[in-house]
Motif scaffolding. Structure first.
Motif, PDB file in Angstrom:
ATOM      1  N   ARG A 287      -2.438  10.033  20.620  1.00  0.00           N
ATOM      2  CA  ARG A 287      -1.669   9.070  19.818  1.00  0.00           C
ATOM      3  C   ARG A 287      -2.089   9.215  18.364  1.00  0.00           C
ATOM      4  O   ARG A 287      -3.054   9.919  18.056  1.00  0.00           O
ATOM      5  CB  ARG A 287      -2.033   7.666  20.282  1.00  0.00           C
ATOM      6  N   PHE A 288      -1.370   8.535  17.467  1.00  0.00           N
ATOM      7  CA  PHE A 288      -1.767   8.494  16.064  1.00  0.00           C
ATOM      8  C   PHE A 288      -3.129   7.814  15.927  1.00  0.00           C
ATOM      9  O   PHE A 288      -3.393   6.807  16.594  1.00  0.00           O
ATOM     10  CB  PHE A 288      -0.790   7.642  15.259  1.00  0.00           C
ATOM     11  N   GLY A 289      -3.963   8.318  15.025  1.00  0.00           N
ATOM     12  CA  GLY A 289      -5.188   7.609  14.660  1.00  0.00           C
ATOM     13  C   GLY A 289      -4.842   6.405  13.802  1.00  0.00           C
ATOM     14  O   GLY A 289      -3.824   6.385  13.124  1.00  0.00           O
ATOM     15  N   ASP A 290      -5.687   5.409  13.863  1.00  0.00           N
ATOM     16  CA  ASP A 290      -5.557   4.213  13.025  1.00  0.00           C
ATOM     17  C   ASP A 290      -6.905   4.048  12.341  1.00  0.00           C
ATOM     18  O   ASP A 290      -7.906   3.884  13.050  1.00  0.00           O
ATOM     19  CB  ASP A 290      -5.254   3.010  13.935  1.00  0.00           C
ATOM     20  N   PRO A 291      -7.038   4.182  11.049  1.00  0.00           N
ATOM     21  CA  PRO A 291      -6.059   4.059   9.965  1.00  0.00           C
ATOM     22  C   PRO A 291      -5.458   5.359   9.426  1.00  0.00           C
ATOM     23  O   PRO A 291      -4.766   5.317   8.417  1.00  0.00           O
ATOM     24  CB  PRO A 291      -6.877   3.382   8.862  1.00  0.00           C
ATOM     25  N   GLU A 292      -5.658   6.503  10.097  1.00  0.00           N
ATOM     26  CA  GLU A 292      -5.102   7.739   9.538  1.00  0.00           C
ATOM     27  C   GLU A 292      -3.571   7.700   9.480  1.00  0.00           C
ATOM     28  O   GLU A 292      -2.961   8.247   8.551  1.00  0.00           O
ATOM     29  CB  GLU A 292      -5.522   8.955  10.386  1.00  0.00           C
ATOM     30  N   ALA A 293      -2.931   7.096  10.483  1.00  0.00           N
ATOM     31  CA  ALA A 293      -1.463   7.057  10.516  1.00  0.00           C
ATOM     32  C   ALA A 293      -0.896   6.427   9.239  1.00  0.00           C
ATOM     33  O   ALA A 293       0.116   6.893   8.707  1.00  0.00           O
ATOM     34  CB  ALA A 293      -0.979   6.261  11.727  1.00  0.00           C
ATOM     35  N   GLN A 294      -1.565   5.380   8.767  1.00  0.00           N
ATOM     36  CA  GLN A 294      -1.039   4.664   7.606  1.00  0.00           C
ATOM     37  C   GLN A 294      -0.936   5.601   6.400  1.00  0.00           C
ATOM     38  O   GLN A 294       0.082   5.630   5.697  1.00  0.00           O
ATOM     39  CB  GLN A 294      -1.944   3.462   7.264  1.00  0.00           C
ATOM     40  N   VAL A 295      -1.996   6.373   6.139  1.00  0.00           N
ATOM     41  CA  VAL A 295      -1.967   7.235   4.950  1.00  0.00           C
ATOM     42  C   VAL A 295      -1.073   8.458   5.183  1.00  0.00           C
ATOM     43  O   VAL A 295      -0.399   8.925   4.260  1.00  0.00           O
ATOM     44  CB  VAL A 295      -3.395   7.631   4.497  1.00  0.00           C
ATOM     45  N   LEU A 296      -1.033   8.967   6.407  1.00  0.00           N
ATOM     46  CA  LEU A 296      -0.171  10.127   6.689  1.00  0.00           C
ATOM     47  C   LEU A 296       1.298   9.736   6.577  1.00  0.00           C
ATOM     48  O   LEU A 296       2.109  10.487   6.017  1.00  0.00           O
ATOM     49  CB  LEU A 296      -0.467  10.679   8.086  1.00  0.00           C
ATOM     50  N   LEU A 297       1.661   8.584   7.094  1.00  0.00           N
ATOM     51  CA  LEU A 297       3.071   8.177   7.047  1.00  0.00           C
ATOM     52  C   LEU A 297       3.497   7.864   5.614  1.00  0.00           C
ATOM     53  O   LEU A 297       4.656   8.036   5.256  1.00  0.00           O
ATOM     54  CB  LEU A 297       3.315   6.989   7.982  1.00  0.00           C
ATOM     55  N   MET A 298       2.549   7.433   4.774  1.00  0.00           N
ATOM     56  CA  MET A 298       2.908   7.217   3.365  1.00  0.00           C
ATOM     57  C   MET A 298       3.198   8.537   2.666  1.00  0.00           C
ATOM     58  O   MET A 298       3.980   8.585   1.726  1.00  0.00           O
ATOM     59  CB  MET A 298       1.802   6.457   2.637  1.00  0.00           C
ATOM     60  N   ARG A 299       2.558   9.607   3.124  1.00  0.00           N
ATOM     61  CA  ARG A 299       2.794  10.924   2.498  1.00  0.00           C
ATOM     62  C   ARG A 299       3.964  11.689   3.122  1.00  0.00           C
ATOM     63  O   ARG A 299       4.453  12.650   2.523  1.00  0.00           O
ATOM     64  CB  ARG A 299       1.538  11.798   2.589  1.00  0.00           C
ATOM     65  N   LEU A 300       4.391  11.293   4.309  1.00  0.00           N
ATOM     66  CA  LEU A 300       5.449  12.049   4.999  1.00  0.00           C
ATOM     67  C   LEU A 300       6.781  11.889   4.279  1.00  0.00           C
ATOM     68  O   LEU A 300       7.237  10.766   4.060  1.00  0.00           O
ATOM     69  CB  LEU A 300       5.576  11.578   6.449  1.00  0.00           C
ATOM     70  N   GLU A 301       7.392  13.011   3.918  1.00  0.00           N
ATOM     71  CA  GLU A 301       8.677  12.963   3.223  1.00  0.00           C
ATOM     72  C   GLU A 301       9.839  12.890   4.194  1.00  0.00           C
ATOM     73  O   GLU A 301      10.851  12.267   3.917  1.00  0.00           O
ATOM     74  CB  GLU A 301       8.837  14.219   2.357  1.00  0.00           C
ATOM     75  N   ASP A 302       9.716  13.550   5.337  1.00  0.00           N
ATOM     76  CA  ASP A 302      10.824  13.630   6.285  1.00  0.00           C
ATOM     77  C   ASP A 302      11.157  12.261   6.871  1.00  0.00           C
ATOM     78  O   ASP A 302      10.307  11.372   6.938  1.00  0.00           O
ATOM     79  CB  ASP A 302      10.441  14.544   7.451  1.00  0.00           C
TER      80      ASP A 302
END
Ligand code: AMP
Ligand code: GLY
Length: 431
Positions: A287-302
């Motif tokens: 699954r997504f890591g928490d809090p890694e998901a928060q920063v990755l999703l902020m950078r995701l352009e798609d």
């Protein structure tokens, strides 16, 4: 599309925030969600482990895609239940999620597929644990096989600590049946980073790199937590090493799971130690890591929605993901007492001011509304995140926002990313 997100943490808030931006979205539900999530999704009062009720809800509401945040419903077989009812879901089956749910399975799997990891042995009693530990030398790591709320990993640096760890696992049974089998493994020194990929059972779309900060205290001191902060890029992982991780870890893992009849659909997460001999896998999560998901999703352009829908259908169309060049950083605000018993029920104010700072997003975890007021309701309470042209700027914005959160009890780390900003550490570059 009508979408259901399962979970109630800051990771799920970030997923809802990102999915809400999709032009393909018509309805967004989150079970059970939290007050922050309520601003972007309709909350559904069903707990993540109520798999049957969630499937009933998805059937009744004609949900086109369900996205699972936490590991518990995955290990309970939510993806199997949904698949059995013809409901599209982005998350691994129970058998595929064993890569997180059983450390013994995960280590033996890595061994079978030559995925680089620490040397290890599987033991069933304290005597065997001590004799295997002798083989590896000190420090040594003992891991309960099953999920133990992230607490089942014991690192012993002295003979006394080793004896104490073996006692805790096998005699006091502190982790219950999850320690019926225990992995003893060599301690790997090095720098730790997180690496994740979206998987459709066969194909792998690597995410940008991220790093989380697991200890409660500044300077990596004190007990482990779920994660007290994160940033992306991770620093310390070059584009070349990231590509090597895709080839030596992520692809072989997804191919190996498929070959063993456990195709993996969802987010595969490798916790990596960057050792002088190269990257080594410490653990897999499903699954997504928490809090890694928060920063990755902020950078995701798609657009995240068609990606996850294609993954759930077993067929990614995209060849790769696009990430902003900017950096993202997040600081977790926790309750006093966390990771032990948190003191909750304290009012939290100032989120409007904090959220108005350029680039800042505040994701809720343990919050609730009482008498019309937002109050703390858990261990990790808020993820205060920011995007900026570089990591220094992202950290400045995130910490400025933390300063605006009016909650005297807030506990947080003051040093997220700081070591990487020291020019002697080579700065922060990479994917
Ligand atoms: P795990 O749940 O397996 O990721 O372990 C929790 C934490 O323990 C990791 O994030 C590492 O910081 C540490 N750890 C686990 N295994 C090892 C190892 N073999 N060597 C050094 N540290 C480890
Ligand atoms: N941040 C690590 C995890 O979610 O397990």
């Amino acid at each position: 599309m009508r979408v259901l997100v399962i979970g109630n943490g800051a990771r799920e808030h970030a997923l809802c925030w990102k999915l809400r931006q999709s032009p393909l979205l018509t309805e967004l539900y989150c079970a059970p969600g939290n007050p922050g999530i309520a601003a972007v999704a309709d909350r559904v009062p069903i707990a993540p482990e109520e798999v049957q009720r969630l499937a009933d809800f998805a059937t009744e509401m004609r949900i086109d895609l369900t996205v699972v945040g936490p590991e518990l419903p995955l290990t309970l077989g939510i993806a199997d239940e949904f698949a059995g009812r013809g409901l599209p879901i982005f998350g691994p089956t129970q058998r595929a999620a064993e890569i997180e749910g059983s450390k013994v399975f995960s280590k033996l799997f890595m061994d079978r597929h030559k995925i680089p990891t620490a040397p290890f042995a599987v033991v069933h009693d304290a005597a065997a644990a001590l004799s295997e530990a002798r083989r590896f030398g000190l420090p040594v790591v003992l891991k309960a096989d099953g999920l133990a709320a992230g607490k089942g990993v014991l690192i012993a640096t002295t003979q006394d600590e080793l004896a104490e760890a073996a006692r805790a696992l096998f005699e006091e049974r502190r982790f219950g049946a999850s320690a019926d089998r225990v992995v003893v493994e060599a301690f790997l020194p090095g720098d730790e980073v997180s690496f994740m990929a979206l998987c459709d059972g066969e194909r792998v779309l690597p995410l940008a790199t991220a790093r989380d900060y697991k200890r409660i205290g500044d300077g990596d001191t004190g007990p482990n937590t779920g994660g007290m902060g994160a940033h992306s890029p991770s620093g310390g992982l070059s584009a070349e090493t990231a590509a090597e991780v895709v080839e030596t870890v992520m692809r072989p893992a997804v191919a190996g799971l498929a070959a063993e009849g456990r195709p993996f659909v969802g987010v595969l997460y490798a916790g990596l130690m960057l050792t002088p001999e190269g990257p080594r896998v410490l653990e897999f999560n499903a699954r997504f890591g928490d809090p890694e998901a928060q920063v990755l999703l902020m950078r995701l352009e798609d657009d995240l929605l068609p990606l996850l829908a294609a993954g759930a259908a077993g067929r990614f169309d995209a060849r790769r993901l696009s990430f902003r060049r900017e950096a993202a950083a997040g600081v977790v605000l926790a309750s006093p007492g966390y990771p032990g018993r948190p003191l909750t029920g304290e009012p939290i104010r100032g989120l409007d001011r904090a959220g108005a700072i350029e680039g800042v997003e505040i994701f809720h975890a343990g919050t609730t509304v009482e008498g019309g007021e937002l109050v703390s309701a858990g261990g990790r309470v808020l993820s205060v995140c920011a995007l900026a042209p570089d990591l220094r700027g992202a950290l400045e914005r995130a910490y400025a926002a933390v300063g605006e959160v009016d909650w005297p009890g807030k506990v947080y780390r003051h040093d997220i990313g700081r070591r990487l900003l020291d020019p002697d550490q080579g700065g922060v570059t990479g994917p």
